[in-house]
Design a protein around this motif. Sequence first.
Motif, PDB file in Angstrom:
ATOM      1  N   ARG A   5       3.506   1.987   3.468  1.00 19.84           N
ATOM      2  CA  ARG A   5       3.629   0.530   3.503  1.00 19.84           C
ATOM      3  C   ARG A   5       2.498  -0.075   4.328  1.00 19.84           C
TER       4      ARG A   5
ATOM      5  N   LEU B 115      -0.910  -0.223   2.746  1.00 21.94           N
ATOM      6  CA  LEU B 115      -1.091  -1.303   1.771  1.00 21.94           C
ATOM      7  C   LEU B 115      -1.134  -2.679   2.439  1.00 21.94           C
TER       8      LEU B 115
ATOM      9  N   MET C 284       1.403  -4.117   3.789  1.00 19.43           N
ATOM     10  CA  MET C 284       2.651  -4.753   3.374  1.00 19.43           C
ATOM     11  C   MET C 284       3.621  -4.771   4.558  1.00 19.43           C
ATOM     12  N   ASN C 285       4.383  -5.856   4.719  1.00 15.90           N
ATOM     13  CA  ASN C 285       5.379  -5.869   5.782  1.00 15.90           C
ATOM     14  C   ASN C 285       6.734  -5.418   5.241  1.00 15.90           C
TER      15      ASN C 285
ATOM     16  N   GLU D 278       8.347  -7.723   2.582  1.00  9.81           N
ATOM     17  CA  GLU D 278       7.723  -7.615   1.259  1.00  9.81           C
ATOM     18  C   GLU D 278       8.183  -6.350   0.540  1.00  9.81           C
ATOM     19  N   LEU D 279       8.215  -5.239   1.259  1.00  6.52           N
ATOM     20  CA  LEU D 279       8.674  -3.990   0.642  1.00  6.52           C
ATOM     21  C   LEU D 279      10.128  -4.120   0.223  1.00  6.52           C
TER      22      LEU D 279
ATOM     23  N   LEU E 278       4.849   1.359  -3.485  1.00  6.74           N
ATOM     24  CA  LEU E 278       3.870   1.793  -2.484  1.00  6.74           C
ATOM     25  C   LEU E 278       2.638   2.458  -3.093  1.00  6.74           C
TER      26      LEU E 278
END
Length: 102
Positions: A16, A19, A21-22, A25-26, A59
């Motif tokens: 995660r 990328l 991404m927080n 968001e995931l 992911l």
Amino acid sequence: MDGFYERFGERVRKARAALGMNQQELGSAVGLNRTSISNIEKGRQRVALHMLFEFADVLQVEPESLLPAPGGRSDVLDELPEDARDWAQSVLAKVRREAGHG
């Protein structure tokens, strides 16, 4: 068995982060809330087998890359220092994304 889920959660967190991404968001992408993602990353919440594929898809990694090595063995990335490991994960994620587009 708790160690397995802790290592799985750590792999999810690393992928995660690679990328950018927080957790929110995931969670939105896989149909879970941010608290569930936090608990999964800490090894406190187990996931259903089908969710392995959801996480891997979002992911942009192979499902098996999220699974800890059999018998608790570490993989090559685990041998790297933390800062180098994160960098290596981000490079691998970028290569996988580019390979998927070409």
